[in-house]
Scaffold this motif. Structure first.
Motif, PDB file in Angstrom:
ATOM      1  N   ARG A  97       0.819  -1.209   0.000  1.00 60.92           N
ATOM      2  CA  ARG A  97       0.000   0.000   0.000  1.00 60.92           C
ATOM      3  C   ARG A  97       0.854   1.261   0.000  1.00 60.92           C
ATOM      4  O   ARG A  97       0.504   2.263  -0.641  1.00 60.92           O
ATOM      5  N   ALA A  98       1.975   1.231   0.708  1.00 64.28           N
ATOM      6  CA  ALA A  98       2.847   2.405   0.781  1.00 64.28           C
ATOM      7  C   ALA A  98       3.450   2.766  -0.564  1.00 64.28           C
ATOM      8  O   ALA A  98       3.857   3.908  -0.791  1.00 64.28           O
ATOM      9  N   GLN A  99       3.511   1.782  -1.484  1.00 59.93           N
ATOM     10  CA  GLN A  99       4.067   2.058  -2.812  1.00 59.93           C
ATOM     11  C   GLN A  99       3.072   2.747  -3.734  1.00 59.93           C
ATOM     12  O   GLN A  99       3.437   3.220  -4.808  1.00 59.93           O
ATOM     13  N   PHE A 100       1.804   2.797  -3.324  1.00 62.11           N
ATOM     14  CA  PHE A 100       0.764   3.380  -4.182  1.00 62.11           C
ATOM     15  C   PHE A 100       0.958   4.885  -4.288  1.00 62.11           C
ATOM     16  O   PHE A 100       1.254   5.568  -3.304  1.00 62.11           O
ATOM     17  N   THR A 101       0.782   5.422  -5.481  1.00 66.02           N
ATOM     18  CA  THR A 101       0.961   6.848  -5.719  1.00 66.02           C
ATOM     19  C   THR A 101       0.095   7.693  -4.786  1.00 66.02           C
ATOM     20  O   THR A 101      -1.128   7.524  -4.732  1.00 66.02           O
ATOM     21  N   GLY A 102       0.737   8.586  -4.047  1.00 69.76           N
ATOM     22  CA  GLY A 102       0.011   9.500  -3.163  1.00 69.76           C
ATOM     23  C   GLY A 102      -0.569   8.863  -1.920  1.00 69.76           C
ATOM     24  O   GLY A 102      -1.466   9.433  -1.286  1.00 69.76           O
ATOM     25  N   ALA A 103      -0.056   7.688  -1.524  1.00 68.00           N
ATOM     26  CA  ALA A 103      -0.635   6.946  -0.398  1.00 68.00           C
ATOM     27  C   ALA A 103      -0.730   7.781   0.875  1.00 68.00           C
ATOM     28  O   ALA A 103      -1.755   7.790   1.558  1.00 68.00           O
ATOM     29  N   ASP A 104       0.336   8.513   1.206  1.00 68.10           N
ATOM     30  CA  ASP A 104       0.333   9.294   2.437  1.00 68.10           C
ATOM     31  C   ASP A 104      -0.675  10.438   2.387  1.00 68.10           C
ATOM     32  O   ASP A 104      -1.323  10.769   3.386  1.00 68.10           O
ATOM     33  N   ILE A 105      -0.849  11.027   1.205  1.00 70.33           N
ATOM     34  CA  ILE A 105      -1.807  12.125   1.037  1.00 70.33           C
ATOM     35  C   ILE A 105      -3.229  11.587   1.112  1.00 70.33           C
ATOM     36  O   ILE A 105      -4.103  12.162   1.768  1.00 70.33           O
ATOM     37  N   ALA A 228      -4.562  10.657 -12.215  1.00 73.46           N
ATOM     38  CA  ALA A 228      -3.129  10.947 -12.148  1.00 73.46           C
ATOM     39  C   ALA A 228      -2.817  12.135 -13.053  1.00 73.46           C
ATOM     40  O   ALA A 228      -3.634  12.512 -13.898  1.00 73.46           O
ATOM     41  N   PRO A 229      -1.640  12.737 -12.900  1.00 75.48           N
ATOM     42  CA  PRO A 229      -1.271  13.865 -13.764  1.00 75.48           C
ATOM     43  C   PRO A 229      -1.325  13.536 -15.260  1.00 75.48           C
ATOM     44  O   PRO A 229      -1.543  14.433 -16.081  1.00 75.48           O
ATOM     45  N   LEU A 268      -4.204  17.659  -7.007  1.00 72.60           N
ATOM     46  CA  LEU A 268      -3.242  18.766  -7.089  1.00 72.60           C
ATOM     47  C   LEU A 268      -1.985  18.463  -6.279  1.00 72.60           C
ATOM     48  O   LEU A 268      -0.865  18.739  -6.725  1.00 72.60           O
ATOM     49  N   ASN A 269      -2.173  17.897  -5.083  1.00 69.46           N
ATOM     50  CA  ASN A 269      -1.010  17.552  -4.249  1.00 69.46           C
ATOM     51  C   ASN A 269      -0.133  16.505  -4.909  1.00 69.46           C
ATOM     52  O   ASN A 269       1.102  16.589  -4.861  1.00 69.46           O
ATOM     53  N   ILE A 270      -0.768  15.511  -5.526  1.00 66.09           N
ATOM     54  CA  ILE A 270       0.000  14.470  -6.215  1.00 66.09           C
ATOM     55  C   ILE A 270       0.737  15.057  -7.423  1.00 66.09           C
ATOM     56  O   ILE A 270       1.913  14.734  -7.671  1.00 66.09           O
ATOM     57  N   ALA A 271       0.071  15.933  -8.151  1.00 65.54           N
ATOM     58  CA  ALA A 271       0.661  16.522  -9.357  1.00 65.54           C
ATOM     59  C   ALA A 271       1.889  17.365  -9.018  1.00 65.54           C
ATOM     60  O   ALA A 271       2.835  17.450  -9.825  1.00 65.54           O
TER      61      ALA A 271
END
Length: 273
Positions: A97-105, A228-229, A268-271
């Motif tokens: 799960r931690a490898q997923f894009t933007g997981a922490d956000i 995603a972006p 936006l945060n991920i981008a």
């Protein structure tokens, strides 16, 4: 096609390695057995050797050998005569799960979504044509449901799954329908491909997807896709609750507004991360 014996395992070669594991070719039978035992332990919430043998149709000696190996590697724990899955799986799940894009956000925003709506908020993504729950948070009014972190569900049965399907290329949607079909969960589950595709078009136009008891009777949900972006779909955020609280303004206006705001913020945060 050639069968090659490897120790006590049989490996069948000659298939496409990108078939997603759906074929019986190019598979190691002993690993199939191991995963059958692991899944049975999950279904039974722990079990003895005899119970697992009855459940799987395997001999008790085979079950015992596989369990002993799993115990040695920390994936199964033995308590008295009963075996259960170990926390080693949790370690692996946390890593994945931690490898997923933007997981922490995403995690913090799902918590915020649950707090603002008071209902159950979840984030789901798609893997192998199924919806997978990555995060779940209960608001102060949250009700129990059949989902949990890691739970896999049919995409067409849940609002988040339909939100994801609406953003996939048509050929990918067709592949998923061919592989999984449109099994029914309740009387309101969509089981007609044309009806589903018409609803996916509406979702693309409106930006949100709905479920009116299509996965669990009496449970309503609204979801929005997260992109995603590069404009590919990452997953979907969803809010669900009992029909008597969700129907009307909450489903039509209040929750979609909160949902879309949070999804936009995460995108936006991920981008820009």
């Amino acid at each position: 096609m050639v069968d090659a014996a490897v120790g006590s395992c049989t490996v069948t070669t000659g298939s496409d390695p990108e078939d997603g594991g759906s074929s019986s070719q190019s598979r190691i039978k002993s690993l199939d057995t191991t995963f059958t035992i692991v899944e049975s332990l999950t279904d039974l919430d722990g079990a003895r050797v005899t119970e697992l043998a009855d459940r799987t149709g395997l001999s008790k000696s085979t079950v015992h050998k596989h369990l002993a190996t799993l115990v040695a590697h920390g994936y199964v724990v033995k308590e008295g005569e009963e075996y259960r899955l170990g926390f080693r799986f949790l370690d692996l799940g946390g890593y994945v799960r931690a490898q997923f894009t933007g997981a922490d956000i995403i995690k913090s925003k799902i918590q915020e979504l649950a707090e603002k709506t008071g209902e159950v908020a979840q984030y789901m993504t798609e893997e192998n044509g199924e919806a997978v729950v990555l995060y779940r948070e209960d608001g102060h009014h949250g009700v129990p449901s059949r989902t949990r972190t890691g739970k896999r569900m049919y995409l067409h049965q849940v609002a988040s799954g339909k939100a994801i399907l609406a953003q996939l290329p048509e050929e990918r949607v067709d592949e998923i329908l061919e592989r999984h079909g449109l099994p029914r969960a309740t009387d309101t589950t969509i089981t007609d491909p044309d009806e589903l595709k018409a609803e996916l078009e509406e979702i693309r136009e409106n930006g949100v997807a709905y479920s009116y008891g299509e996965s669990t009777k009496g449970l309503y949900a609204v979801a929005a896709p997260m992109m995603a972006p590069d404009e590919t779909v990452l997953g979907a955020c969803v809010v669900s609750g009992p029909s008597h609280r969700m129907a009307g303004e909450p489903m039509d206006e209040e929750i979609p507004e909160i949902l879309l705001s949070i999804v936009n913020e995460v995108e936006l945060n991920i981008a820009h991360s």
